[in-house]
Scaffold this active site. Structure first.
Site, PDB file in Angstrom:
ATOM      1  CD  GLU A  26       0.390  -0.506   8.951  1.00 13.19           C
ATOM      2  OE1 GLU A  26       0.496   0.622   8.426  1.00 13.19           O
ATOM      3  OE2 GLU A  26       0.517  -1.566   8.311  1.00 13.19           O
ATOM      4  CB  THR A  57       0.019  -0.816   4.803  1.00  9.91           C
ATOM      5  OG1 THR A  57       0.229   0.262   5.721  1.00  9.91           O
ATOM      6  CG2 THR A  57      -1.094  -1.704   5.296  1.00  9.91           C
TER       7      THR A  57
HETATM    8  S1  SF4 Z   1      -3.775   4.007   2.265  1.00 10.81           S
HETATM    9 FE1  SF4 Z   1      -1.969   2.838   2.846  1.00 10.81          FE
HETATM   10  S2  SF4 Z   1      -0.434   4.360   3.511  1.00 10.81           S
HETATM   11 FE2  SF4 Z   1      -2.455   5.343   3.487  1.00 10.81          FE
HETATM   12  S3  SF4 Z   1      -3.207   5.155   5.590  1.00 10.81           S
HETATM   13 FE3  SF4 Z   1      -4.027   3.422   4.410  1.00 10.81          FE
HETATM   14  S4  SF4 Z   1      -2.555   1.797   4.745  1.00 10.81           S
HETATM   15 FE4  SF4 Z   1      -1.538   3.684   5.360  1.00 10.81          FE
END
Ligand code: SF4
Length: 390
Positions: free
Chosen positions: A174, A241
């Site tokens: 990511e 994230t």
């Molecule tokens: S909700 Fe958050 S942890 Fe889940 S795939 Fe999306 S960015 Fe990644």
């Protein structure tokens, strides 16, 4: 021939719903949720965190992968690498005939218009997308909306002349994809992993330093041609994230303070911008485990999820600060009432330990799982704990 891209699934949600439930649902987990997230059996009490397991982005990515197999039964279907960081889910996709470009013997160069490629929830780099596009492959894009939100901010920084400082893991797919967005839009980036690395950046912002030493320290973590004397003058902050929310906030504060010390408060928006790009699912799971630790006097914590899962590792970090914590990859790591395989927090190696479970009297265990861990693994872990405490 340009690639055909599916971004909203393949209209086969209902066709795969049964398969997904068979593969990842857990009756015991549903029962425990209905009983206030608490399970009692003999001397064992298990408290589940109120938010755990598959997040919306992972749910959607796995759903789209199943839909893809259903829609293209006769075509070769590939993943660029792991769809999510859970070995069980990846293995299941292999058994469905989905191939991994990251496997030995597979090559992106061999792909053509008849091939179908699924892009993972954490996205791919601009270069990888362009390469797939050139080959005319059919693409199933499962990039999570929360990752797209980070990209949007990074693009804005690039267009506004800000260097993106990304709190993340430079080796994580990511973060690599996010960094590539900065370059694509004519910007620069620097990835910082933790407070120690941020400290180095802040010292440079405040007092300057030796650019060569700085670049050596951040080798592989900066955009091509990065010049700390120029590129640290205007900074925009972003996060992978799945980082630890509290740490990301601290890192933001550290950088802001150093910019204030160097440039003063006047016209500060032109010097520094920050947008919290930790996704809500990550934040909810971290908040839930903090609440569990606060409200329940658990003897120990078990955190289930792939060892390369960033959000799972951060849940384990939170737990380990106040309780004995065992980060396990799957239920089979619970070998017996005496023996456990786990990865201690802050290490990169799985170890075997003994004497992990109190042998007598009541035992209270807290349990959570990462955003890429399906419920059936949580259910199987609870069944094992029950058998050990019988
Ligand atoms: S909700 Fe958050 S942890 Fe889940 S795939 Fe999306 S960015 Fe990644």
């Amino acid at each position: 021939m340009p690639a055909l891209i599916f971004r909203k699934g393949l209209d086969l949600k209902h066709a795969v719903a049964g398969m997904l439930a068979d593969n990842y649902h857990s009756d015991i987990v549903e029962r425990i949720k209905a009983e206030d997230f608490t399970h009692r059996a003999g001397r064992l009490t298990v408290h589940l965190a109120r938010e755990f397991g598959f997040c919306y982005g992972v749910d959607r990515a796995v759903d789209y992968a199943y839909q893809t197999r259903e829609r293209f039964p006769d075509r070769a279907v590939f993943l660029t690498g792991e769809i999510i960081h859970n070995p069980h889910v990846n293995e299941k996709l292999r058994t469905m005939g989905i191939r991994f470009l990251s496997d030995a013997g597979e090559s992106l160069d061999a792909l053509g218009p008849s091939d179908v490629v699924i892009l993972p929830a954490f996205g791919v780099t601009v270069a990888m997308l362009a390469s797939l596009d050139r080959r005319g492959c059919t693409l199933i894009d499962t990039t999570c909306g929360s990752v797209l939100n980070v990209w949007k901010n990074v693009r804005r920084y690039a267009e506004g002349g800000f260097t993106s400082i990304i709190h993340g893991k430079v080796w994580h797919e990511e973060t690599q994809a996010t960094a590539s967005q900065a370059v694509q839009y004519g910007g620069t980036y620097l990835v910082v992993f933790d407070r120690a690395e941020t400290d180095v950046v802040c010292n440079y912002v405040r007092r300057g330093g030796d650019p060569a030493a700085f670049l050596e320290r951040f080798r592989n973590a900066t955009s091509p041609g990065f010049d700390p004397d120029v590129d640290l003058q205007r900074i925009g902050l972003a996060n992978q994230t799945t980082m630890l929310m509290s740490e990301s906030l601290e890192i933001g504060d550290m950088i802001r303070d150093s910019m204030l010390a160097r440039y003063g408060a006047a016209d500060f928006d032109r010097r520094y911008q920050a947008f919290d790009t930790i996704c809500s699912a990550t934040q909810d799971r971290q908040d839930a485990v903090v609440a569990l630790l606060r409200e329940r006097p658990v003897d120990l914590m078990i955190v289930i999820g792939g060892y390369n899962s960033s959000n799972t590792a951060n849940l384990a970090r939170i737990c380990a600060a106040s309780r004995p914590t065992f980060h396990i990859a799957d239920p089979e790591c619970l070998i017996s009432r005496d023996e456990i395989r786990h990865r201690p927090v802050g290490t990169k190696t799985e170890v075997s330990a003994t004497g992990w479970l109190p042998v007598d009297g009541d035992v209270m265990i807290g349990l959570t799982s990462g955003a890429s861990t399906p419920d059936n693994l949580v259910g199987a872990a609870i069944a094992r704990l029950e058998s050990f405490c019988r």
